[in-house]
Design an enzyme around this catalytic site. Structure first.
Site, PDB file in Angstrom:
ATOM      1  N   ASP A 208      -2.251  -0.854   7.555  1.00 30.89           N
ATOM      2  CA  ASP A 208      -1.625  -1.629   6.485  1.00 30.89           C
ATOM      3  C   ASP A 208      -2.402  -2.911   6.179  1.00 30.89           C
ATOM      4  O   ASP A 208      -2.640  -3.257   5.025  1.00 30.89           O
ATOM      5  CB  ASP A 208      -0.176  -1.984   6.862  1.00 30.89           C
ATOM      6  CG  ASP A 208       0.628  -0.755   7.243  1.00 30.89           C
ATOM      7  OD1 ASP A 208       0.169   0.364   6.949  1.00 30.89           O
ATOM      8  OD2 ASP A 208       1.706  -0.910   7.850  1.00 30.89           O
TER       9      ASP A 208
ATOM     10  N   ASP B  28      -3.248   6.106  12.896  1.00 32.42           N
ATOM     11  CA  ASP B  28      -4.102   4.910  13.066  1.00 32.42           C
ATOM     12  C   ASP B  28      -4.136   4.424  14.510  1.00 32.42           C
ATOM     13  O   ASP B  28      -5.193   4.130  15.052  1.00 32.42           O
ATOM     14  CB  ASP B  28      -3.757   3.789  12.061  1.00 32.42           C
ATOM     15  CG  ASP B  28      -2.341   3.265  12.098  1.00 32.42           C
ATOM     16  OD1 ASP B  28      -1.489   3.842  12.823  1.00 32.42           O
ATOM     17  OD2 ASP B  28      -2.069   2.262  11.399  1.00 32.42           O
TER      18      ASP B  28
ATOM     19  N   ARG C  43       0.829  -1.211   0.000  1.00 32.23           N
ATOM     20  CA  ARG C  43       0.000   0.000   0.000  1.00 32.23           C
ATOM     21  C   ARG C  43       0.859   1.253   0.000  1.00 32.23           C
ATOM     22  O   ARG C  43       2.040   1.229   0.352  1.00 32.23           O
ATOM     23  CB  ARG C  43      -0.926   0.034   1.216  1.00 32.23           C
ATOM     24  CG  ARG C  43      -0.232   0.138   2.586  1.00 32.23           C
ATOM     25  CD  ARG C  43      -0.196   1.514   3.182  1.00 32.23           C
ATOM     26  NE  ARG C  43       0.608   1.573   4.396  1.00 32.23           N
ATOM     27  CZ  ARG C  43       1.893   1.876   4.414  1.00 32.23           C
ATOM     28  NH1 ARG C  43       2.551   2.126   3.304  1.00 32.23           N
ATOM     29  NH2 ARG C  43       2.561   1.915   5.561  1.00 32.23           N
TER      30      ARG C  43
ATOM     31  N   HIS D 243       0.733   8.142  11.084  1.00 31.16           N
ATOM     32  CA  HIS D 243       0.845   8.013  12.541  1.00 31.16           C
ATOM     33  C   HIS D 243      -0.429   8.489  13.234  1.00 31.16           C
ATOM     34  O   HIS D 243      -0.383   9.133  14.277  1.00 31.16           O
ATOM     35  CB  HIS D 243       2.093   8.740  13.065  1.00 31.16           C
ATOM     36  CG  HIS D 243       3.365   8.034  12.674  1.00 31.16           C
ATOM     37  ND1 HIS D 243       3.859   6.958  13.366  1.00 31.16           N
ATOM     38  CD2 HIS D 243       4.200   8.221  11.623  1.00 31.16           C
ATOM     39  CE1 HIS D 243       4.966   6.525  12.777  1.00 31.16           C
ATOM     40  NE2 HIS D 243       5.185   7.267  11.708  1.00 31.16           N
TER      41      HIS D 243
HETATM   42  C1  GLA Z   1       3.464   1.730   9.839  1.00 31.98           C
HETATM   43  C2  GLA Z   1       2.422   0.991  10.663  1.00 31.98           C
HETATM   44  C3  GLA Z   1       1.032   1.576  10.447  1.00 31.98           C
HETATM   45  C4  GLA Z   1       1.034   3.090  10.649  1.00 31.98           C
HETATM   46  C5  GLA Z   1       2.162   3.730   9.844  1.00 31.98           C
HETATM   47  C6  GLA Z   1       2.293   5.198  10.113  1.00 31.98           C
HETATM   48  O1  GLA Z   1       3.251   1.513   8.476  1.00 31.98           O
HETATM   49  O2  GLA Z   1       2.399  -0.374  10.309  1.00 31.98           O
HETATM   50  O3  GLA Z   1       0.111   0.958  11.318  1.00 31.98           O
HETATM   51  O4  GLA Z   1       1.110   3.408  12.000  1.00 31.98           O
HETATM   52  O5  GLA Z   1       3.411   3.115  10.128  1.00 31.98           O
HETATM   53  O6  GLA Z   1       1.195   5.887   9.624  1.00 31.98           O
END
Ligand code: GLA
Length: 395
Positions: free
Chosen positions: A179, A43, A34, A41
């Site tokens: 993700d 979620d 994705r 930062h």
């Molecule tokens: C990583 C984590 C996600 C999210 C991003 C930042 O990809 O796996 O859950 O926190 O960092 O947005």
């Protein structure tokens, strides 16, 4: 272009399966990586994210066997490993590709998949450690294979949440839900605005052919299992605790500014305020971006992307000089040169930038980014464009 890449990956996976185990695989699954357009930062703070699946994925080709374990060849790692077909497996202390695979197998079995012995080949064209969720695509691909081989359907949201647990328990990375949700639930031609508190996605069409998503890999590998990611997370949790809410999502920007003194007065207060300011303001930017994208207001989309990057660099401090250089090159090209907006994407500390660009300028912009990045940083950037792709599926 992307269809060709996918076909090549698929053909290679099938050929490898035949070489390793003989014959054609009975089951083939794919799960995408994705890119997050905006909402970084947020979620794990229960906020909003706005990712889409990319046209790069992990493919697994497999056939059941009469063995009591699974044998899997990873083409990316050029390694074969055996896996235990049990629900209660103690995660190994050392995290490598087998951790994600064993985790997804064990959690699937715990959830009721009756998994027979099997042989498989894993093959991925999601850049590893590039901030494009190569690990989520691996977990979700394995879980999808387990559903198929184990005769169950977990449901998409359940599958995403299960894969998040795999990441927490087996990869020791306390990620949020973004993700795994997008790798599981993505739809072709849509970006997903996800409210991470209610876990309800809104699919927003992203079909304007005149706008392309350009992903630029700084080729600085990010490593999120270190202390930085959990440290950012605990800062946000501490800020929420001081503000008397369970998640920073529940604080408006006005309320945060009004309570600044309370945060700043705490231990490490200036830092807590900066981190919280990012998380809360990023939610505002994410919602603005989604609304603007719906009506094709690209100027607003671009402004939010740059503001997001600046905040991730200055308030959240998860960027790095190489990534900043890429964003500044893009910003310098500007709207007239075909760049709508650009920012770091993913967890940070390296990895990729995401830029929205005018499709008819993709080649020109690619050349400038490569040349200037080499000149300023001395490294080669890897660049590709993508459309929003489909989530995990059985082929
Ligand atoms: C990583 C984590 C996600 C999210 C991003 C930042 O990809 O796996 O859950 O926190 O960092 O947005």
């Amino acid at each position: 272009m992307s269809d060709r890449l996918f076909e090549e990956l698929l053909e290679e996976t099938k050929r490898l399966f035949n070489e390793k185990y003989g014959g054609a695989p009975q089951v083939v699954v794919a799960a995408p990586g994705r890119v997050n357009l905006i909402g970084e930062h947020t979620d794990y703070n229960g906020g909003f994210v706005f990712p889409m699946a990319i046209e790069r994925c992990t493919i697994i080709a497999a056939s059941p066997t009469t063995a009591s374990s699974a044998t899997i060849f990873s083409n990316n790692m050029n390694a074969t490993s055996d896996f235990i077909l049990k629900g209660d497996v103690t995660p190994s202390n050392e995290v490598d590709w087998t951790s994600y695979v064993q985790g997804a197998i064990s959690f699937s079995i715990k959830k009721g998949a009756k998994v027979p012995g099997f042989n498989a080949v894993i093959n991925s064209n999601v850049p590893l450690g590039g901030g494009l969720s190569s690990s989520a695509s691996l977990e979700v691909a394995v879980a999808t294979l387990m559903e198929e081989l184990g005769g169950v359907s977990f449901g998409k949201v359940e599958k995403a949440l299960m894969c998040q647990q795999v990441e927490h328990v087996f990869a020791k990375m306390t990620c949020g839900i973004m993700d795994q949700f997008i790798s599981t639930l993505a739809e072709k031609d849509y970006a997903m605005l996800l409210d991470c508190r209610s876990q309800k996605p809104e699919m927003i069409p992203f079909v304007d052919p005149s706008v392309s998503v350009l992903i630029t890999n700084s080729n600085v590998k990010h490593q999120l299992t270190g202390s930085e990611y959990p440290e950012r997370r605990s800062c946000c949790e501490e800020a929420a605790r001081i503000l008397g809410v369970s998640l920073l999502r529940d604080v408006s920007l006005d309320a945060l500014l009004a309570s600044k003194e309370r945060l700043v007065g705490a231990d490490n207060g200036d830092l807590l305020f900066k981190r919280a300011f990012h998380a809360v303001s990023e939610d505002v930017r994410t919602l603005k971006t989604a609304e603007a994208l719906k009506v094709g207001d690209w100027e607003t989309v671009g402004a939010q992307m740059y503001a997001s990057h600046d905040s991730l660099r200055d308030n959240y401090e998860v960027s790095c000089p190489e990534i900043d250089a890429l964003v500044e090159i893009a910003r310098g090209i500007g709207m007239n040169g075909g760049v709508i907006g650009s920012r770091i994407t993913g967890g940070g500390f390296g990895g990729c930038t995401v830029s929205l660009v005018k499709t008819d300028k993709v080649d020109e912009i690619t050349q400038i980014l490569k040349k200037e990045y080499k000149r300023l940083v001395g490294k080669d950037a890897t660049i590709f464009s993508t459309r929003p792709a489909q989530g995990a599926r059985v082929l």
